[in-house]
Scaffold this motif. Sequence first.
Motif, PDB file in Angstrom:
ATOM      1  N   VAL A 141       0.834  -1.207   0.000  1.00 22.71           N
ATOM      2  CA  VAL A 141       0.000   0.000   0.000  1.00 22.71           C
ATOM      3  C   VAL A 141       0.867   1.255   0.000  1.00 22.71           C
ATOM      4  CG1 VAL A 141      -1.686   1.315   1.337  1.00 22.71           C
ATOM      5  CG2 VAL A 141      -1.951  -1.154   1.093  1.00 22.71           C
ATOM      6  N   MET A 142       1.959   1.225   0.768  1.00 21.54           N
ATOM      7  CA  MET A 142       2.873   2.371   0.791  1.00 21.54           C
ATOM      8  C   MET A 142       3.414   2.657  -0.603  1.00 21.54           C
ATOM      9  SD  MET A 142       6.430   2.865   2.945  1.00 21.54           S
ATOM     10  CE  MET A 142       7.445   1.984   1.740  1.00 21.54           C
ATOM     11  N   VAL A 143       3.827   1.619  -1.300  1.00 23.44           N
ATOM     12  CA  VAL A 143       4.346   1.772  -2.661  1.00 23.44           C
ATOM     13  C   VAL A 143       3.261   2.325  -3.581  1.00 23.44           C
ATOM     14  CG1 VAL A 143       5.188   0.512  -4.677  1.00 23.44           C
ATOM     15  CG2 VAL A 143       6.105  -0.015  -2.414  1.00 23.44           C
ATOM     16  N   ALA A 144       2.047   1.795  -3.460  1.00 18.61           N
ATOM     17  CA  ALA A 144       0.947   2.254  -4.311  1.00 18.61           C
ATOM     18  C   ALA A 144       0.632   3.728  -4.065  1.00 18.61           C
ATOM     19  CB  ALA A 144      -0.293   1.396  -4.067  1.00 18.61           C
ATOM     20  N   LEU A 145       0.629   4.135  -2.806  1.00 24.19           N
ATOM     21  CA  LEU A 145       0.319   5.528  -2.486  1.00 24.19           C
ATOM     22  C   LEU A 145       1.376   6.479  -3.049  1.00 24.19           C
ATOM     23  CD1 LEU A 145      -0.921   5.189   1.215  1.00 24.19           C
ATOM     24  CD2 LEU A 145      -2.311   5.619  -0.817  1.00 24.19           C
ATOM     25  N   VAL A 146       2.640   6.072  -2.938  1.00 21.73           N
ATOM     26  CA  VAL A 146       3.715   6.915  -3.480  1.00 21.73           C
ATOM     27  C   VAL A 146       3.575   7.055  -4.992  1.00 21.73           C
ATOM     28  CG1 VAL A 146       6.220   7.038  -3.844  1.00 21.73           C
ATOM     29  CG2 VAL A 146       5.315   6.397  -1.603  1.00 21.73           C
ATOM     30  N   LEU A 147       3.078   6.005  -5.639  1.00 27.20           N
ATOM     31  CA  LEU A 147       2.968   6.011  -7.099  1.00 27.20           C
ATOM     32  C   LEU A 147       1.750   6.772  -7.612  1.00 27.20           C
ATOM     33  CD1 LEU A 147       4.007   2.343  -7.979  1.00 27.20           C
ATOM     34  CD2 LEU A 147       5.311   4.428  -8.414  1.00 27.20           C
ATOM     35  N   VAL A 148       0.665   6.782  -6.845  1.00 29.42           N
ATOM     36  CA  VAL A 148      -0.589   7.342  -7.375  1.00 29.42           C
ATOM     37  C   VAL A 148      -0.901   8.742  -6.875  1.00 29.42           C
ATOM     38  CG1 VAL A 148      -1.559   5.035  -7.653  1.00 29.42           C
ATOM     39  CG2 VAL A 148      -2.048   6.324  -5.558  1.00 29.42           C
ATOM     40  N   ILE A 149      -0.307   9.157  -5.754  1.00 27.53           N
ATOM     41  CA  ILE A 149      -0.594  10.495  -5.224  1.00 27.53           C
ATOM     42  C   ILE A 149       0.345  11.508  -5.871  1.00 27.53           C
ATOM     43  CG2 ILE A 149      -0.625  11.950  -3.163  1.00 27.53           C
ATOM     44  CD1 ILE A 149      -1.379   9.535  -1.534  1.00 27.53           C
ATOM     45  N   PRO A 150      -0.209  12.529  -6.516  1.00 31.11           N
ATOM     46  CA  PRO A 150       0.647  13.538  -7.160  1.00 31.11           C
ATOM     47  C   PRO A 150       1.512  14.283  -6.134  1.00 31.11           C
ATOM     48  CG  PRO A 150      -1.626  13.662  -7.925  1.00 31.11           C
ATOM     49  CD  PRO A 150      -1.630  12.772  -6.732  1.00 31.11           C
ATOM     50  N   PRO A 151       2.689  14.726  -6.554  1.00 30.90           N
ATOM     51  CA  PRO A 151       3.316  14.503  -7.868  1.00 30.90           C
ATOM     52  C   PRO A 151       3.795  13.061  -8.010  1.00 30.90           C
ATOM     53  CG  PRO A 151       4.835  15.643  -6.403  1.00 30.90           C
ATOM     54  CD  PRO A 151       3.534  15.563  -5.672  1.00 30.90           C
ATOM     55  N   LEU A 152       3.531  12.469  -9.143  1.00 30.62           N
ATOM     56  CA  LEU A 152       3.813  11.064  -9.354  1.00 30.62           C
ATOM     57  C   LEU A 152       5.326  10.819  -9.399  1.00 30.62           C
ATOM     58  CD1 LEU A 152       1.135  10.271 -12.075  1.00 30.62           C
ATOM     59  CD2 LEU A 152       0.920  10.192  -9.575  1.00 30.62           C
ATOM     60  N   GLU A 153       5.742   9.720  -8.756  1.00 32.98           N
ATOM     61  CA  GLU A 153       7.156   9.368  -8.725  1.00 32.98           C
ATOM     62  C   GLU A 153       7.424   8.217  -9.689  1.00 32.98           C
ATOM     63  OE1 GLU A 153       9.343  11.098  -7.243  1.00 32.98           O
ATOM     64  OE2 GLU A 153       7.961  12.374  -6.088  1.00 32.98           O
ATOM     65  N   ALA A 154       8.537   8.271 -10.376  1.00 29.75           N
ATOM     66  CA  ALA A 154       8.913   7.217 -11.327  1.00 29.75           C
ATOM     67  C   ALA A 154       9.663   6.107 -10.597  1.00 29.75           C
ATOM     68  CB  ALA A 154       9.784   7.802 -12.435  1.00 29.75           C
ATOM     69  N   ILE A 155       9.435   4.893 -11.043  1.00 19.64           N
ATOM     70  CA  ILE A 155      10.136   3.751 -10.463  1.00 19.64           C
ATOM     71  C   ILE A 155      11.534   3.660 -11.081  1.00 19.64           C
ATOM     72  CG2 ILE A 155      10.136   1.253 -10.198  1.00 19.64           C
ATOM     73  CD1 ILE A 155       7.131   1.283 -10.320  1.00 19.64           C
ATOM     74  N   THR A 156      12.530   3.565 -10.241  1.00 18.06           N
ATOM     75  CA  THR A 156      13.914   3.411 -10.694  1.00 18.06           C
ATOM     76  C   THR A 156      14.521   2.175 -10.047  1.00 18.06           C
ATOM     77  OG1 THR A 156      14.943   4.681  -8.886  1.00 18.06           O
ATOM     78  CG2 THR A 156      14.090   5.935 -10.777  1.00 18.06           C
ATOM     79  N   TRP A 157      15.739   1.838 -10.462  1.00 17.04           N
ATOM     80  CA  TRP A 157      16.403   0.666  -9.900  1.00 17.04           C
ATOM     81  C   TRP A 157      16.670   0.826  -8.407  1.00 17.04           C
ATOM     82  CZ3 TRP A 157      20.974   1.097  -7.350  1.00 17.04           C
ATOM     83  CH2 TRP A 157      21.730   2.266  -7.562  1.00 17.04           C
ATOM     84  N   ARG A 158      16.691   2.067  -7.922  1.00 13.10           N
ATOM     85  CA  ARG A 158      16.960   2.296  -6.508  1.00 13.10           C
ATOM     86  C   ARG A 158      15.841   1.788  -5.613  1.00 13.10           C
ATOM     87  NH1 ARG A 158      19.099   6.694  -9.166  1.00 13.10           N
ATOM     88  NH2 ARG A 158      21.326   7.130  -8.755  1.00 13.10           N
ATOM     89  N   TRP A 159      14.667   1.553  -6.195  1.00 16.88           N
ATOM     90  CA  TRP A 159      13.576   0.986  -5.407  1.00 16.88           C
ATOM     91  C   TRP A 159      13.957  -0.400  -4.894  1.00 16.88           C
ATOM     92  CZ3 TRP A 159       7.925   2.427  -5.649  1.00 16.88           C
ATOM     93  CH2 TRP A 159       7.765   3.779  -5.973  1.00 16.88           C
TER      94      TRP A 159
END
Length: 293
Positions: free
Chosen positions: A154-172
Amino acid sequence: MAESTAATGTEIVLEVDGSGLHRVGARPQLGAYIASLWSYRSFILFDSRSRIAGANSTNTLGRLWMVLNPILDGLAYFLVFGLLLGTGRGIENFIAYLIVGVFLFRFTTQAVTSGSRSISSNASIVRAFQFPRATLPIATNIRELLQFGPTLAVMVALVLVIPPLEAITWRWLLMIPLLAVQTLFNVGLSLVLARIVAHWVDFANLIGFGMRIWLYLSAVFFSAHRFENSPTMMTVMHLNPMFCVLDIARQSMVYGQSADPARWAVLLAWTAALLVIGLVFFWKAEETYGEER
């Protein structure tokens, strides 16, 4: 020992080798104790999973509360600190910053609080059975890690869907070793506190107070940069293992950057020290757990 016979009047001497005997409940050597913990790995996993099922069965919403609790906490902190007190000013993507802080700090809070009570709350089991007592705080921390799985999603989903949107990188991907180290850190601290609470139950009430103070000192809902003019406070903050956890996670997930290597160094040093000290400290009192007081 000597044994006499009435028929012959002679004595039969029986020699008993007692070298392999040991006192029941005696504390084993530290190496043997650690090896025994590995042999009880199936019990640790079973205990962790069964307690999750048992705890959720008493709530109407069941496992949904694993997700709702940190979300509600985050919402409360956002309203109080973000909107009313304005601690989020100057923090890029404050909502994601706050979400990561609340979720990860809550993971350690739950693990350490439950782990500290793992002996005192299972006194009947400790008195009834012979097993390495350290399995209880370890099982508690494994349980909290398993419960954190849906919460992490859920934490990951919230970071991805709540603006400003964050891009997934290899650092994840750094979240995997980070959570592993954080769990080991929780285990070490739980071992220390479990022994203290087992002999002084009232100390459990102080742990909740200490965790709240720790929360306020870990930059969960404000930026550590506000202490830039105070070298002492900045040093204290940078030596705080939970600040290191949150900073690594935020830099990786929210800002797409590599955290300062010093954060990893401090966190690993705390984790290694607590695991060694916690295990030895807990093992020293192995024979005393379950004693009537």
